[in-house]
Write a protein that holds these residues in place. Structure first.
Motif, PDB file in Angstrom:
ATOM      1  N   GLY A 370      -2.070   5.032   1.128  1.00 20.02           N
ATOM      2  CA  GLY A 370      -3.179   4.431   0.379  1.00 20.02           C
ATOM      3  C   GLY A 370      -3.110   4.684  -1.123  1.00 20.02           C
ATOM      4  O   GLY A 370      -3.347   3.765  -1.918  1.00 20.02           O
ATOM      5  N   PRO A 371      -2.803   5.921  -1.575  1.00 16.97           N
ATOM      6  CA  PRO A 371      -2.808   6.199  -3.024  1.00 16.97           C
ATOM      7  C   PRO A 371      -1.676   5.501  -3.797  1.00 16.97           C
ATOM      8  O   PRO A 371      -1.714   5.458  -5.017  1.00 16.97           O
ATOM      9  CB  PRO A 371      -2.646   7.725  -3.097  1.00 16.97           C
ATOM     10  N   LEU A 372      -0.646   4.986  -3.099  1.00 19.20           N
ATOM     11  CA  LEU A 372       0.509   4.422  -3.809  1.00 19.20           C
ATOM     12  C   LEU A 372       0.142   3.100  -4.487  1.00 19.20           C
ATOM     13  O   LEU A 372      -0.737   2.371  -4.025  1.00 19.20           O
ATOM     14  CB  LEU A 372       1.672   4.176  -2.833  1.00 19.20           C
ATOM     15  N   SER A 373       0.891   2.758  -5.527  1.00 20.09           N
ATOM     16  CA  SER A 373       0.647   1.495  -6.225  1.00 20.09           C
ATOM     17  C   SER A 373       1.216   0.330  -5.415  1.00 20.09           C
ATOM     18  O   SER A 373       2.067   0.523  -4.544  1.00 20.09           O
ATOM     19  CB  SER A 373       1.323   1.517  -7.593  1.00 20.09           C
ATOM     20  N   SER A 374       0.798  -0.884  -5.750  1.00 17.51           N
ATOM     21  CA  SER A 374       1.268  -2.080  -5.039  1.00 17.51           C
ATOM     22  C   SER A 374       2.787  -2.204  -5.158  1.00 17.51           C
ATOM     23  O   SER A 374       3.477  -2.534  -4.186  1.00 17.51           O
ATOM     24  CB  SER A 374       0.621  -3.339  -5.612  1.00 17.51           C
ATOM     25  N   ASN A 375       3.326  -1.935  -6.350  1.00 16.28           N
ATOM     26  CA  ASN A 375       4.779  -2.078  -6.551  1.00 16.28           C
ATOM     27  C   ASN A 375       5.554  -1.092  -5.684  1.00 16.28           C
ATOM     28  O   ASN A 375       6.586  -1.429  -5.098  1.00 16.28           O
ATOM     29  CB  ASN A 375       5.143  -1.873  -8.032  1.00 16.28           C
ATOM     30  N   THR A 376       5.053   0.143  -5.600  1.00 15.30           N
ATOM     31  CA  THR A 376       5.738   1.147  -4.770  1.00 15.30           C
ATOM     32  C   THR A 376       5.716   0.712  -3.310  1.00 15.30           C
ATOM     33  O   THR A 376       6.724   0.809  -2.597  1.00 15.30           O
ATOM     34  CB  THR A 376       5.047   2.528  -4.911  1.00 15.30           C
ATOM     35  N   LEU A 377       4.549   0.238  -2.873  1.00 20.94           N
ATOM     36  CA  LEU A 377       4.442  -0.218  -1.477  1.00 20.94           C
ATOM     37  C   LEU A 377       5.418  -1.365  -1.224  1.00 20.94           C
ATOM     38  O   LEU A 377       6.072  -1.425  -0.176  1.00 20.94           O
ATOM     39  CB  LEU A 377       3.011  -0.681  -1.177  1.00 20.94           C
ATOM     40  N   HIS A 378       5.546  -2.278  -2.174  1.00 18.26           N
ATOM     41  CA  HIS A 378       6.489  -3.398  -2.022  1.00 18.26           C
ATOM     42  C   HIS A 378       7.917  -2.869  -1.908  1.00 18.26           C
ATOM     43  O   HIS A 378       8.710  -3.348  -1.077  1.00 18.26           O
ATOM     44  CB  HIS A 378       6.368  -4.343  -3.215  1.00 18.26           C
ATOM     45  N   GLN A 379       8.245  -1.833  -2.742  1.00 19.33           N
ATOM     46  CA  GLN A 379       9.610  -1.271  -2.700  1.00 19.33           C
ATOM     47  C   GLN A 379       9.892  -0.614  -1.341  1.00 19.33           C
ATOM     48  O   GLN A 379      10.977  -0.764  -0.780  1.00 19.33           O
ATOM     49  CB  GLN A 379       9.794  -0.259  -3.840  1.00 19.33           C
ATOM     50  N   VAL A 380       8.885   0.098  -0.807  1.00 17.64           N
ATOM     51  CA  VAL A 380       9.062   0.709   0.533  1.00 17.64           C
ATOM     52  C   VAL A 380       9.333  -0.395   1.556  1.00 17.64           C
ATOM     53  O   VAL A 380      10.258  -0.306   2.366  1.00 17.64           O
ATOM     54  CB  VAL A 380       7.802   1.513   0.950  1.00 17.64           C
ATOM     55  N   ALA A 381       8.509  -1.446   1.499  1.00 23.57           N
ATOM     56  CA  ALA A 381       8.655  -2.540   2.465  1.00 23.57           C
ATOM     57  C   ALA A 381      10.008  -3.229   2.311  1.00 23.57           C
ATOM     58  O   ALA A 381      10.661  -3.568   3.310  1.00 23.57           O
ATOM     59  CB  ALA A 381       7.532  -3.548   2.287  1.00 23.57           C
TER      60      ALA A 381
END
Length: 1463
Positions: A370-381
């Motif tokens: 939850g605390p991660l930024s949208s860009n970080t989440l996109h990179q994980v995905a």
């Protein structure tokens, strides 16, 4: 809880409306089948109809129904279709017609198969249209129609034409639609696929650019369709108004996705595409899900889709995944996420280093990500190949909510399917019972989609198969429970009292107010479970009711299911209940919970056990029942009370309702299915794939089985060597003995057994030899050893000369594997079944055979025929409650067999006593079976051996004498073998133990109904029940799941099933299993039996092809439905078939019945159709036939609806009652109920005058046409039925004869006239029902007069009496001419509004003259009791009144008091 709005029923148009329609006028001009001169094809007609009739009416079902019924698709649309004339209106019109055919449940693809040339072009245009922009040429409503059409295509993969088009959309090349990283990942997982992928690429390069572009479009079709759907879904606002077109489009799209996921051929490659599109995440975050009302069905469909996307199956291999494998897949996903986090995302170190169980719940994943930024989440995905890589220095276009849900939903721990199932309550609650998306009302029209599983041709795994059946069976039971609750509670009339409590203003037989309710026990949960092992409660009621109802309540047995109901009415005392308005809000129903009876409590509070001892007499009216509550439901309710502060449901119940025992076995069947899903279902390997609908459908045929048996003893199947040769046409029969005198049955036949795998041969001669060899049968006659000197020792023999197809069915049934026999009406299905059983019994004496049928009646017919064959009755056993109806003094039930064994034991010990006496051996050898055994061993065997050694080498007649001696010894030996078998009954003392021993050890042929098998599976498996063969009769009438359960009534041996043969005998062209709810029947295809599915999949069948039931002319009315069904010789030869029907010109006739008093069909209750004109006409013809001398029991009256059945029964009670001159017909029932039965003469009423109704199902027509042996007379509105495309083959023959009844009143029964000959007597034509009613009345009066004169001559009464009789006769003869008869009829039958017709009891008038008939029954004091019919010798006037005149008042409503279900 909000009560659902009552849906509107689609009212079918009347014939006059149909004729007045614009469509009908066009049809008559351009395409109607009965029009000879048709106008040439005009494309403008199609455009006009589409715009003016379909689009303008917003695709109204009524309009489309008319078009489809007029044969628009068959005779105009597809017949003239070509690429040149293709247009939007043309495409849409065809799709609408096909969708309507599916809605009506009639075959849709037949016309396309006949003219397949333009189908590929048509299909490609449909695909193009489905992807068109919604604001472009095709509206969203039109695109919803296209989605439905595509769904029907994907569900019709068994049709070659459809499959060839659809395959291109769902094969491996569709992975072009994946993002590249994901494609690489998938190809890496399965190295074999990379090879195929490279091959596809190579082939693509060879294509010309245009073809390649076309191929790419088809492969990307589903990916693009998903993207298009997501854009429509995103356009749905959260709170502003939304058009229902959008909602329906979304619902239909999800339905299409579910259907693609639920079939292995479509799922295999598509599941990856669906996963890559993240459709579920988009849907769960959409506004539509959050809109409570509009999105309710969408959310339910979405849950189904989620279930299927995560289904426990390997998409590529199709193998079911075990729980361990699913857990491994889950852990692999989590650990790969942890590795990615550890390597690339320092902010996720805590997550990466935690143990799996700590981080795989939704809460913990949200906490970490939850605390991660949208860009970080996109990179994980994107690292996990879920999204394309994010270019440097660019922000993601996805919002954070979507990215977070994508990662969380993919990695959260899932509860396993079996755990979900085990935690599910088995009883329905009020939430499910009145949710119309799950349990639709009886008015379901087939328009919208529903959140229901479908039974199609194929299933993913056995778990999927059982689960879909489990859910549908549960919901079908829920529908019936809803009807019972609504009926009982509304009869109790709950009203609000002055003080706000509940007061009951009525009473119900099946429900009682609860006086007190207390939960008395909540047992601790088992380890690893969170629900109690058992919850028990006490329910007290006050039985201040009539004695017989009190007995019914006190007769509630252990395991009977009841329902506990809470009502809080808001309506004041005296409010009337309106059945047309929603039920819940009227009665204030709040809760419904199921319970199971343990027993009634006695005075001391102990449960009174079921048993042989009489029940104690309890004083007073108060009775308390101990009940088991559902532990899962109790746990859910208590959790809700504690966590959410909801009220305690169990402190509110105020009604208990019971149900009829016959309809109340749903819980036991559901528990059986659930138990099956919790055990490793061991289906024989040779059946597994066929049951799921995959692989080679003929793989279980005996010719492909590895353990095929070469030599079989056909016992008494053949009557002579000539019969044997005729039974194998095209075969070379070699008999091992030359002497014709020795070529007598029984025969052993050695068949050439060929291994399934063919070998390549170079030499043609060898091949010829091989085919010659394959056609040669070696036949060896053998003599059955002498069984003893007494007449009863001689074996019983078969006397039926089987046809060659029947012999093929018998041969297949004796071989291992799956045998399917299709038996049209009258082809001797039961005889074949019985012969198979007998032959298996003699060939494999150590094997046990299980017989399963749908009805007790069929089981009893089988048993009666088995008893006539050479099968020892000690090996027969009949389970269930139907054995009472067996027409024999012998009792084949468990306890009946125990008594037989004990009685037989005494008889045999008496024989031993006689033998002992004759041998002069001292002692008491006949004391027990054990002592008899020693006597045999030491006294009898020693003497026999001594005798054998002495008589050897004694001359020529030795062999004959020896045969007799051995026969006598066999008789003696059999006595001792039987006693050895009965020895167990001496050791086992109780009847129960003895009956269990018989079931498990002694019986070789065990029979039960499919319902009994489903109810008792648990007990049978626990006992160690074993069997090797199953024979199912009426297999096409048994539900899928009830056909499947009998395969699993035994524990596997070493992980394998011991089942060797499965013989199914049925007829899928007759009626399917009865499903009361139209939605389950049509939408979920629940009425499809396993037999029908096997036929559709292509399992080889043996089709019996010679009928011996009906005249050849009657057989022609239905034989078009079967593969070359002919007649047995006796149908032409026997006098009963060649003689005409006395008093009737034709052996079958369709009689047109117009409206009577301006009324055709009426419908007092839903689907409770009646037609007074037809009912009166049918009864008049029945009376006419009886007066001619026909035996009443040889005539049956059938109809297609329950309402008409009740009406006809009422009219018979009033018209002829128990009159000795007429009598009652053998049966008055519905066509559906009469399936499997027959009679010489059938009078059939088709009832409907507005729409064809459910007779449009050809299977019902086949049953209706095939019940009569000698005469069939059908009463119907001809103008309606003759236009129906599906019924044409039968109705074209019926309408070729005159449509008015032709009778020969002066020809008595029986006649010598041959069928088809012109009669010597005068033929009279009856124009309508009033004329027939008066004619019969006059005929009866004439008969009474002649009888009366005859009595007077005998009794020599004074002349005054004669004059009085003549006076009455003169009054009657005035009605002779047709015109007068008509006017009188109109005068004397009062209109339904007439005061003489009370709703409750129709007037029953006995006076004979027209002037008197207008007085009511109360004025004349006439009795309405049919038993009050005087004998013939009484005076004429009284007897004349016994057959009420057509002047009787009668209204259609009279018979509506007791509706029996829907149809």
């Amino acid at each position: 809880m909000a009560a659902p709005a009552q849906p509107k029923k689609i009212v079918a148009p009347t014939v006059s409306q149909i004729n007045a329609e614009f469509v009908t006028q066009l049809a008559c001009k351009y395409w109607a089948p009965h029009i000879k001169k048709k106008s040439p094809f005009d494309i403008k007609v199609i455009e006009d109809i589409y715009e003016k009739e379909i689009v303008k009416s917003r695709f109204a079902i009524r309009k489309i129904m008319l078009l489809e019924f007029s044969q628009y698709l068959e005779n105009y649309l597809w017949m003239n279709y070509s690429p040149e004339v293709s247009s939007k209106a043309y495409l849409m019109s065809i799709c609408c017609m096909v969708n309507e055919k599916f809605r009506e449940n009639v075959p849709a693809w037949e016309i396309f198969k006949k003219k397949p040339d333009h189908f590929p072009f048509f299909f490609k245009h449909i695909l193009k249209a489905a992807l068109a922009e919604t604001d472009g040429e095709f509206s969203l409503h039109e695109q919803t129609v296209l989605l439905l059409f595509l769904d029907h295509c994907f569900n019709s993969l068994e049709v070659d034409l459809i499959r060839s088009q659809v395959q291109q959309l769902i094969s491996l090349p569709m992975w072009m639609g994946l993002q590249l990283a994901r494609l690489e990942l998938e190809l890496k997982k399965t190295p074999k696929l990379r090879k195929f992928w490279n091959l596809i690429k190579k082939n693509d390069e060879k294509m010309d650019p245009e073809a390649r572009e076309q191929a790419y479009q088809e492969r990307r079709f589903l990916s693009q369709l998903i993207q298009k759907f997501i854009s429509v879904l995103k356009s749905v606002p959260l709170s502003e108004p939304v058009t229902m077109d959008k909602v329906h489009y979304c619902e239909r799209f999800i339905e299409l996705m579910i259907d693609l996921e639920a079939l292995l051929p479509t799922r295999r490659w598509f599941n990856t595409i669906l996963d890559d599109s993240h459709l579920l995440v988009h849907c769960y975050l959409s506004n539509l899900v959050r809109r409570e009302e509009d999105g309710h069905l969408f959310s339910q469909l979405l849950d189904m889709l989620k279930f299927y996307t995560g289904f426990e199956i390997n998409d590529q291999t199709g193998n079911a995944l075990t729980e361990n494998e699913m857990t491994t897949i889950h852990y692999d996903r989590i650990t790969s996420l942890q590795r990615a986090a550890f390597a690339h995302f320092p902010e996720l170190y805590d997550f990466a280093l935690s143990n799996v169980a700590e981080v795989d719940t939704r809460e913990s994943l949200v906490k970490f990500f939850g605390p991660l930024s949208s860009n970080t989440l996109h990179q994980v995905a994107s690292y996990l190949c879920l999204l394309p890589t994010l270019p440097k220095n660019e922000d993601t276009t996805f919002d954070k909510e979507f990215l977070l849900e994508l990662l969380v939903s993919r990695h959260e721990r899932r509860i396993s399917q079996i755990q979900q199932l085990n935690q599910m309550p088995l009883y329905p609650t009020e939430k499910i019972i009145w949710d119309e998306n799950i349990v639709p009302t009886e008015y379901y029209s087939g328009e919208g989609c529903l959140a229901l599983p479908k039974l199609n041709l194929q299933f993913l795994t056995l778990h999927d198969y059982l689960l879909r059946n489990f859910n549908l069976f549960r919901l079908e039971s829920t529908y019936e429970i809803r009807q019972d609750i609504e009926d009982s509670v509304s009869r109790m009339k709950p009203w609000q009292s002055e003080y706000g409590g509940v007061v009951f203003g009525g009473w119900a037989r099946m429900a009682q107010p609860i006086v007190a309710f207390t939960v008395v026990e909540v047992a601790k949960p088992n380890i690893g479970e969170n629900w109690p092992t058992r919850v028990r409660a006490d329910v007290t009621i006050n039985l201040n009711v009539r004695d017989h109802i009190k007995d019914e309540w006190e007769g509630l047995r252990k395991h009977d299911v009841c329902f506990l109901i809470t009502v809080r009415p808001t309506k004041p005392y005296g409010t009337k209940f309106d059945r047309r308005r929603p039920f819940i809000e009227q009665v204030g129903l709040v809760y419904v919970r199921g319970c199971e009876i343990q027993g009634m409590l006695d005075d001391k509070g102990r449960v009174i056990e079921d048993g042989p001892e009489p029940r104690p007499n309890l004083r007073g009216e108060s009775r308390t029942f101990r009940v088991f509550l559902d532990p899962n439901q109790y746990q859910q309710d208590m959790t809700s009370t504690i966590q959410n502060g909801a009220e305690d449901v169990y402190e509110t119940f105020n009604i208990i309702m019971r149900r009829k025992p016959k309809e109340n076995n749903f819980k036991a069947v559901l528990e059986t299915i659930r138990n099956l899903m919790n055990t490793d279902c061991v289906v024989p390997d040779w059946l597994h794939d066929i049951i799921l609908g995959y692989g080679d459908p003929s793989s279980a045929h005996y010719s492909k089985m590895p353990n095929q048996i070469a030599t079989l003893d056909f016992n008494d199947t053949f009557l002579s060597i000539e019969h044997l040769k005729a039974s194998f046409p095209g075969h070379n029969v070699k008999v091992t003995v030359e002497d014709p005198a020795l070529q007598i049955p029984p025969f052993r036949i050695t068949f050439p057994v060929r291994s399934g795998k063919g070998k390549k041969r170079k030499d043609a001669d060898v091949e010829d030899e091989d085919t010659e060899e394959a056609k040669t049968l070696i036949v060896e006659p053998h003599v059955i050893p002498n069984r003893g000197p007494y007449p009863y020792n001689q074996p019983k023999r078969n006397t039926i000369q089987f046809t060659h197809t029947q012999i093929e069915a018998i041969r297949a049934g004796m071989q291992p594997g799956l045998t399917m026999v299709v038996g049209p009406p009258g082809t001797g299905k039961t005889d074949v079944a019985v012969q198979i059983i007998s032959n298996i019994y003699h060939n494999f004496p150590e094997q046990r055979t299980l017989i399963v049928t749908h009805s007790n009646q069929a089981l009893n017919q089988l048993f009666e025929k088995i008893m006539a064959l050479d099968i020892d009755e000690r090996h027969l056993l009949r389970l269930g409650h139907g054995e009472e109806e067996l027409e024999t003094e012998k009792d084949f039930s468990r306890y009946g067999r125990v008594n037989y064994v004990l009685a037989r034991r005494i008889e045999l010990l008496e024989e031993v006593k006689r033998l002992q006496k004759s041998l002069g051996v001292p002692g008491d050898a006949s004391y027990t079976c054990e002592t008899a055994g020693y006597f045999f061993l030491y006294q009898v065997m020693s003497r026999w051996e001594e005798y054998i050694s002495k008589v050897k080498n004694k001359g020529r007649s030795y062999e004959e004498d020896m045969e007799i001696a051995e026969g006598c010894f066999r008789h003696i030996k059999k006595i001792f073998t039987q006693l050895e078998e009965f020895r167990a009954s001496e050791l086992l003392r109780s009847g129960l133990d003895r009956s269990k021993y018989l079931l498990v050890k002694e019986a070789k042929i065990i029979a039960m109904t499919c319902t009994h098998a489903a109810l008792k599976r648990h007990d049978l498996v626990k006992l160690g029940f074993k069997y090797d063969n199953i024979l199912m009769e009426e297999a096409a009438q048994i539900l899928e799941i009830e056909t499947f359960i009998p395969l699993l009534l035994q524990n596997p041996q070493d992980g394998f099933s011991r089942l060797k043969r499965w013989i199914m005998i049925g007829d899928h062209h007759q009626l399917p299993p009865v499903i009361k709810n139209m939605a389950f029947q049509k939408y979920s295809n629940m009425e499809q039996s396993l037999f029908t599915r096997f036929v559709r999949v292509g399992v080889p069948t043996v089709d019996l092809d010679a009928q011996g039931r009906a005249r050849a002319s009657l057989c022609n009315l239905y034989n078009w439905r079967y593969k070359n069904l002919g007649n047995l010789p006796h149908v032409q030869l026997l006098p009963e078939f060649s003689t005409a029907n006395a008093g009737l010109l034709y052996d079958f006739q369709l009689i047109n019945v117009e409206d009577f008093q301006g009324v055709g069909e009426s419908e007092p209750n839903p689907y409770f159709y009646q037609n007074l004109g037809e009912a009166e006409y049918v009864v008049a013809l029945f009376m006419y036939m009886c007066l001619l001398g026909y035996p009443a029991d040889k005539i049956s009256i059938l109809t297609t609806y329950n309402g008409q059945k009740h009406l006809i029964r009422d009219i018979i009670n009033r018209r002829c009652g128990n009159n000795p001159l007429i009598g009652r017909p053998n049966k008055v029932t519905t066509v559906d109920r009469f399936q499997g039965q027959q009679n010489d003469y059938i009078l059939l009423s088709l009832v409907r005058t507005r729409a064809v109704g459910h007779l449009r199902d050809v299977r019902r027509l086949v049953v209706a046409m095939s019940r009569a042996r000698l005469g069939l007379y059908i009463f119907a509105r001809v103008s309606l039925f003759q236009n129906c495309f599906e019924l044409t083959p039968a109705f074209s023959q019926l309408t070729a004869r005159p449509l008015h009844l032709h009778i020969i009143p002066t020809e008595p029964f029986p006649t010598t006239r041959k069928n088809g000959e012109r009669p010597s007597h005068e033929v009279q034509i009856i124009k309508n029902m009033p004329q027939m009613a008066n004619f019969v009345y006059n005929m009866y009066m004439h008969l009474i007069q002649t009888t009366h004169h005859y009595h007077q001559t005998l009794l020599q009464l004074p002349p005054a009496m004669v004059e009085e009789g003549e006076e009455v006769q003169n009054q009657e003869t005035e009605l002779e001419t047709e015109e007068e008869a008509m006017t009188v009829q109109v005068d004397i039958i009062p209109s339904p509004t007439d005061t003489s017709c009370s709703q409750e009891t129709p007037a029953f008038q006995t006076d004979t003259t027209p002037s008197q008939t207008e007085t009511t029954a109360s004025e004349t004091g006439a009795s309405s009791n049919p038993e009050a019919i005087p004998a013939l010798s009484e005076t004429t006037t009284t007897v004349a009144g016994a057959v009420s005149s057509p002047a009787e008042a009668y209204t259609p409503q009279d018979a509506t008091s007791a509706p029996e279900g829907t149809k």
